[in-house]
Motif scaffolding. Structure first.
Motif, short mmCIF file in Angstrom:
data_model
loop_
_atom_site.label_atom_id
_atom_site.label_comp_id
_atom_site.label_asym_id
_atom_site.label_seq_id
_atom_site.Cartn_x
_atom_site.Cartn_y
_atom_site.Cartn_z
N ASN A 80 37.65 33.97 24.06
CA ASN A 80 36.32 33.76 24.62
C ASN A 80 35.76 35.11 25.03
N GLU A 81 34.44 35.21 25.02
CA GLU A 81 33.75 36.29 25.73
C GLU A 81 33.24 35.65 27.01
N ILE A 82 33.91 35.98 28.10
CA ILE A 82 33.69 35.29 29.37
C ILE A 82 32.67 36.04 30.21
N PHE A 83 31.60 35.36 30.57
CA PHE A 83 30.66 35.98 31.50
C PHE A 83 31.28 35.96 32.89
N ILE A 84 31.26 37.11 33.56
CA ILE A 84 31.99 37.26 34.81
C ILE A 84 31.58 36.21 35.84
N GLN A 85 32.57 35.62 36.47
CA GLN A 85 32.37 34.60 37.50
C GLN A 85 33.62 34.59 38.37
N ASP A 86 33.50 34.02 39.56
CA ASP A 86 34.62 34.11 40.49
C ASP A 86 35.66 33.00 40.33
N ASN A 117 27.52 43.11 42.81
CA ASN A 117 28.26 43.69 43.92
C ASN A 117 29.69 43.17 44.00
N CYS A 118 29.97 42.09 43.24
CA CYS A 118 31.27 41.45 43.35
C CYS A 118 32.17 41.67 42.14
N ASP A 119 31.67 42.37 41.11
CA ASP A 119 32.42 42.44 39.86
C ASP A 119 33.78 43.10 40.00
N LEU A 120 33.85 44.22 40.71
CA LEU A 120 35.14 44.90 40.85
C LEU A 120 36.12 44.07 41.67
N ASP A 121 35.61 43.32 42.64
CA ASP A 121 36.49 42.45 43.42
C ASP A 121 37.08 41.35 42.54
N ILE A 122 36.26 40.79 41.67
CA ILE A 122 36.74 39.75 40.76
C ILE A 122 37.79 40.33 39.81
N PHE A 123 37.50 41.49 39.24
CA PHE A 123 38.46 42.13 38.33
C PHE A 123 39.76 42.46 39.05
N TYR A 124 39.66 42.95 40.27
CA TYR A 124 40.85 43.30 41.04
C TYR A 124 41.74 42.08 41.25
N GLU A 125 41.13 40.95 41.59
CA GLU A 125 41.90 39.73 41.79
C GLU A 125 42.60 39.29 40.50
N LEU A 126 41.87 39.38 39.38
CA LEU A 126 42.46 39.00 38.09
C LEU A 126 43.62 39.91 37.71
#
Length: 244
Positions: A80-86, A117-126
Protein backbone atom coordinates in the motif's frame (compact mmCIF):
# COMPACT_ATOMS: atom_id res chain seq x y z
CA UNK A 1 14.49 -3.72 -12.35
CA UNK A 2 12.10 -4.03 -9.42
CA UNK A 3 9.37 -1.43 -8.90
CA UNK A 4 8.37 -0.69 -5.31
CA UNK A 5 5.67 1.91 -6.00
CA UNK A 6 2.88 1.42 -8.53
CA UNK A 7 -0.86 1.76 -8.98
CA UNK A 8 -1.52 -1.23 -11.23
CA UNK A 9 -4.53 -2.74 -9.43
CA UNK A 10 -7.69 -1.80 -11.27
CA UNK A 11 -10.60 0.22 -9.90
CA UNK A 12 -9.21 0.63 -6.44
CA UNK A 13 -7.67 4.11 -6.43
CA UNK A 14 -6.64 6.75 -8.98
CA UNK A 15 -4.55 4.23 -10.92
CA UNK A 16 -5.70 1.57 -13.39
CA UNK A 17 -9.31 1.95 -14.49
CA UNK A 18 -9.85 -1.63 -15.70
CA UNK A 19 -8.37 -5.12 -15.72
CA UNK A 20 -7.29 -4.62 -19.33
CA UNK A 21 -5.46 -1.43 -18.40
CA UNK A 22 -3.71 -3.22 -15.53
CA UNK A 23 -2.44 -5.88 -17.93
CA UNK A 24 -1.35 -3.22 -20.43
CA UNK A 25 0.54 -1.30 -17.72
CA UNK A 26 2.37 -4.42 -16.54
CA UNK A 27 3.24 -5.46 -20.08
CA UNK A 28 4.68 -2.01 -20.78
CA UNK A 29 6.62 -2.12 -17.52
CA UNK A 30 8.07 -5.47 -18.56
CA UNK A 31 9.12 -4.04 -21.90
CA UNK A 32 10.76 -1.13 -20.04
CA UNK A 33 12.88 -3.55 -18.01
CA UNK A 34 10.86 -4.39 -14.90
CA UNK A 35 10.64 -8.03 -13.79
CA UNK A 36 9.01 -7.56 -10.38
CA UNK A 37 6.41 -5.00 -9.27
CA UNK A 38 4.96 -4.21 -5.86
CA UNK A 39 1.40 -2.96 -6.27
CA UNK A 40 0.88 -0.09 -3.84
CA UNK A 41 -2.67 1.26 -4.09
CA UNK A 42 -3.38 4.35 -2.04
CA UNK A 43 -4.81 3.85 1.42
CA UNK A 44 -6.48 6.99 2.75
CA UNK A 45 -8.71 6.40 5.75
CA UNK A 46 -12.41 7.27 5.37
CA UNK A 47 -12.16 7.75 1.61
CA UNK A 48 -12.77 5.85 -1.63
CA UNK A 49 -9.10 4.82 -1.44
CA UNK A 50 -9.58 2.49 1.51
CA UNK A 51 -10.02 -1.02 0.12
CA UNK A 52 -9.24 -3.75 2.64
CA UNK A 53 -6.58 -6.41 2.15
CA UNK A 54 -9.11 -9.06 1.06
CA UNK A 55 -10.28 -6.91 -1.84
CA UNK A 56 -6.74 -6.01 -2.87
CA UNK A 57 -5.61 -9.65 -2.82
CA UNK A 58 -8.60 -10.83 -4.83
CA UNK A 59 -7.99 -8.23 -7.52
CA UNK A 60 -4.26 -8.96 -7.63
CA UNK A 61 -4.92 -12.69 -8.03
CA UNK A 62 -7.16 -12.02 -11.03
CA UNK A 63 -4.41 -9.91 -12.60
CA UNK A 64 -1.84 -12.63 -11.93
CA UNK A 65 -3.99 -15.25 -13.65
CA UNK A 66 -4.31 -13.02 -16.70
CA UNK A 67 -0.54 -12.54 -16.81
CA UNK A 68 -0.01 -16.31 -16.83
CA UNK A 69 -2.56 -16.81 -19.60
CA UNK A 70 -0.91 -14.11 -21.71
CA UNK A 71 2.62 -15.30 -20.95
CA UNK A 72 3.66 -11.98 -19.38
CA UNK A 73 6.51 -12.91 -17.06
CA UNK A 74 6.33 -10.31 -14.29
CA UNK A 75 6.14 -11.21 -10.60
CA UNK A 76 3.65 -9.19 -8.55
CA UNK A 77 3.60 -8.40 -4.85
CA UNK A 78 1.14 -6.50 -2.66
CA UNK A 79 1.58 -3.39 -0.58
CA UNK A 80 0.00 0.00 0.00
CA UNK A 81 0.92 3.64 -0.30
CA UNK A 82 -0.36 4.70 3.09
CA UNK A 83 -1.38 8.28 3.73
CA UNK A 84 0.02 9.15 7.14
CA UNK A 85 -2.42 8.71 10.02
CA UNK A 86 -2.12 7.92 13.70
CA UNK A 87 -3.85 4.51 13.54
CA UNK A 88 -1.65 2.75 11.00
CA UNK A 89 -0.73 -0.12 13.29
CA UNK A 90 -4.33 -0.87 14.22
CA UNK A 91 -5.29 -0.80 10.53
CA UNK A 92 -2.57 -3.35 9.77
CA UNK A 93 -3.81 -5.61 12.57
CA UNK A 94 -7.39 -5.31 11.29
CA UNK A 95 -6.36 -6.28 7.76
CA UNK A 96 -6.99 -2.89 6.19
CA UNK A 97 -3.42 -1.85 5.36
CA UNK A 98 -0.75 -3.97 3.71
CA UNK A 99 2.96 -3.56 4.32
CA UNK A 100 5.26 -4.14 1.34
CA UNK A 101 4.97 -7.89 0.65
CA UNK A 102 4.14 -8.56 4.32
CA UNK A 103 7.56 -7.24 5.32
CA UNK A 104 8.58 -4.79 8.03
CA UNK A 105 8.78 -2.13 5.33
CA UNK A 106 5.80 0.16 4.75
CA UNK A 107 5.42 2.84 2.09
CA UNK A 108 3.99 6.04 3.58
CA UNK A 109 3.19 9.43 2.07
CA UNK A 110 2.67 12.77 3.77
CA UNK A 111 0.77 15.83 2.46
CA UNK A 112 2.39 17.38 -0.61
CA UNK A 113 1.44 20.96 0.17
CA UNK A 114 1.52 21.32 3.94
CA UNK A 115 3.56 20.39 6.98
CA UNK A 116 2.09 18.14 9.64
CA UNK A 117 3.03 18.75 13.24
CA UNK A 118 2.50 15.11 14.17
CA UNK A 119 4.27 13.24 11.36
CA UNK A 120 7.59 12.64 13.10
CA UNK A 121 5.78 11.48 16.24
CA UNK A 122 3.80 8.95 14.20
CA UNK A 123 6.94 7.72 12.44
CA UNK A 124 8.80 7.46 15.74
CA UNK A 125 6.05 5.28 17.22
CA UNK A 126 6.05 3.01 14.16
CA UNK A 127 9.84 2.67 14.24
CA UNK A 128 9.74 1.75 17.93
CA UNK A 129 7.34 -1.05 16.98
CA UNK A 130 9.80 -2.39 14.42
CA UNK A 131 8.51 -0.78 11.24
CA UNK A 132 10.86 0.23 8.45
CA UNK A 133 9.43 3.46 7.05
CA UNK A 134 9.84 4.10 3.33
CA UNK A 135 8.80 7.66 2.57
CA UNK A 136 7.23 7.99 -0.87
CA UNK A 137 8.70 10.60 -3.26
CA UNK A 138 10.27 13.05 -0.76
CA UNK A 139 11.36 15.31 -3.63
CA UNK A 140 7.71 16.24 -4.22
CA UNK A 141 6.99 17.61 -0.73
CA UNK A 142 7.06 21.38 -0.35
CA UNK A 143 8.45 21.16 3.18
CA UNK A 144 11.53 19.38 1.85
CA UNK A 145 11.87 21.70 -1.14
CA UNK A 146 11.96 24.64 1.28
CA UNK A 147 13.86 23.19 4.26
CA UNK A 148 16.93 20.97 3.95
CA UNK A 149 17.07 20.65 7.75
CA UNK A 150 13.71 18.88 7.67
CA UNK A 151 15.14 16.33 5.23
CA UNK A 152 17.96 15.61 7.66
CA UNK A 153 15.52 15.14 10.56
CA UNK A 154 13.74 12.41 8.65
CA UNK A 155 16.97 10.71 7.62
CA UNK A 156 18.40 10.88 11.13
CA UNK A 157 15.36 8.95 12.37
CA UNK A 158 16.23 6.17 9.95
CA UNK A 159 13.41 6.89 7.53
CA UNK A 160 14.21 5.54 4.08
CA UNK A 161 13.59 7.60 0.95
CA UNK A 162 11.86 6.29 -2.19
CA UNK A 163 12.37 8.60 -5.14
CA UNK A 164 10.21 8.69 -8.27
CA UNK A 165 12.54 8.10 -11.23
CA UNK A 166 10.25 10.25 -13.38
CA UNK A 167 11.05 13.27 -11.19
CA UNK A 168 14.25 13.44 -13.21
CA UNK A 169 12.20 14.18 -16.34
CA UNK A 170 10.61 17.23 -14.72
CA UNK A 171 7.17 15.60 -14.57
CA UNK A 172 6.49 16.99 -11.10
CA UNK A 173 7.96 20.41 -11.76
CA UNK A 174 11.42 22.02 -11.59
CA UNK A 175 11.61 22.12 -7.79
CA UNK A 176 10.97 18.41 -7.50
CA UNK A 177 13.53 17.74 -10.22
CA UNK A 178 16.18 19.86 -8.51
CA UNK A 179 15.61 18.16 -5.17
CA UNK A 180 15.60 14.71 -6.77
CA UNK A 181 18.99 15.41 -8.34
CA UNK A 182 20.35 16.74 -5.05
CA UNK A 183 19.16 13.71 -3.06
CA UNK A 184 20.41 11.35 -5.74
CA UNK A 185 23.87 12.92 -5.89
CA UNK A 186 24.07 12.86 -2.10
CA UNK A 187 23.02 9.18 -2.16
CA UNK A 188 20.11 9.74 0.19
CA UNK A 189 17.67 7.50 -1.66
CA UNK A 190 17.15 3.88 -0.63
CA UNK A 191 15.00 2.86 -3.60
CA UNK A 192 13.50 4.31 -6.78
CA UNK A 193 9.97 3.65 -8.01
CA UNK A 194 7.77 4.41 -10.99
CA UNK A 195 4.62 5.62 -9.19
CA UNK A 196 2.90 4.58 -12.41
CA UNK A 197 -0.84 5.33 -12.61
CA UNK A 198 -1.90 4.82 -16.23
CA UNK A 199 -1.26 2.81 -19.38
CA UNK A 200 -1.19 6.10 -21.28
CA UNK A 201 1.81 7.45 -19.37
CA UNK A 202 4.86 8.39 -21.41
CA UNK A 203 7.07 7.05 -18.59
CA UNK A 204 7.47 3.62 -20.17
CA UNK A 205 9.25 5.02 -23.19
CA UNK A 206 11.75 7.11 -21.23
CA UNK A 207 12.74 4.68 -18.46
CA UNK A 208 15.98 3.71 -20.21
CA UNK A 209 16.99 7.31 -20.81
CA UNK A 210 16.17 8.33 -17.24
CA UNK A 211 18.18 5.43 -15.86
CA UNK A 212 21.19 6.43 -17.96
CA UNK A 213 20.87 10.05 -16.75
CA UNK A 214 20.72 8.85 -13.14
CA UNK A 215 23.86 6.75 -13.65
CA UNK A 216 25.70 9.81 -15.05
CA UNK A 217 24.74 11.77 -11.93
CA UNK A 218 26.03 9.03 -9.63
CA UNK A 219 27.29 5.65 -10.83
CA UNK A 220 25.97 2.33 -12.10
CA UNK A 221 26.42 0.47 -8.82
CA UNK A 222 24.32 2.94 -6.84
CA UNK A 223 21.49 2.91 -9.40
CA UNK A 224 21.60 -0.90 -9.34
CA UNK A 225 21.17 -0.70 -5.55
CA UNK A 226 18.17 1.63 -5.94
CA UNK A 227 16.41 -0.37 -8.65
CA UNK A 228 17.35 -3.98 -7.88
CA UNK A 229 19.34 -4.70 -4.73
CA UNK A 230 17.41 -2.62 -2.19
CA UNK A 231 13.95 -3.34 -3.63
CA UNK A 232 14.85 -7.03 -3.37
CA UNK A 233 15.70 -6.46 0.30
CA UNK A 234 12.20 -5.08 0.80
CA UNK A 235 10.54 -8.02 -0.92
CA UNK A 236 12.55 -10.50 1.16
CA UNK A 237 12.33 -8.44 4.37
CA UNK A 238 16.09 -8.08 4.71
CA UNK A 239 16.92 -5.30 7.14
CA UNK A 240 20.25 -3.49 7.14
CA UNK A 241 21.28 -3.00 10.76
CA UNK A 242 22.50 0.50 9.99
CA UNK A 243 19.05 1.44 8.65
CA UNK A 244 16.31 2.26 11.19
Amino acid sequence: MIDVHSHIINEIDDGSKSLEESISMIEKMRDAGYTKIIATPHYIDNSFYAADNKTKKEKLEIIEKELIERNIDVKLYLGNEIFIQDNILSKIIKGKIHTLNNSSYMLIEIPLEEKLNCDLDIFYELILKGAKIVLAHPERYKIFQKDNDMIEKYLEMGILFQGNLDSLSGKYGPKAKRLFIKLLKERKYFVLGSDIHSSKSSYYGRVGKLKKEAIKLTDEEYIFDLTVKNPDKIINNIVDRNKN
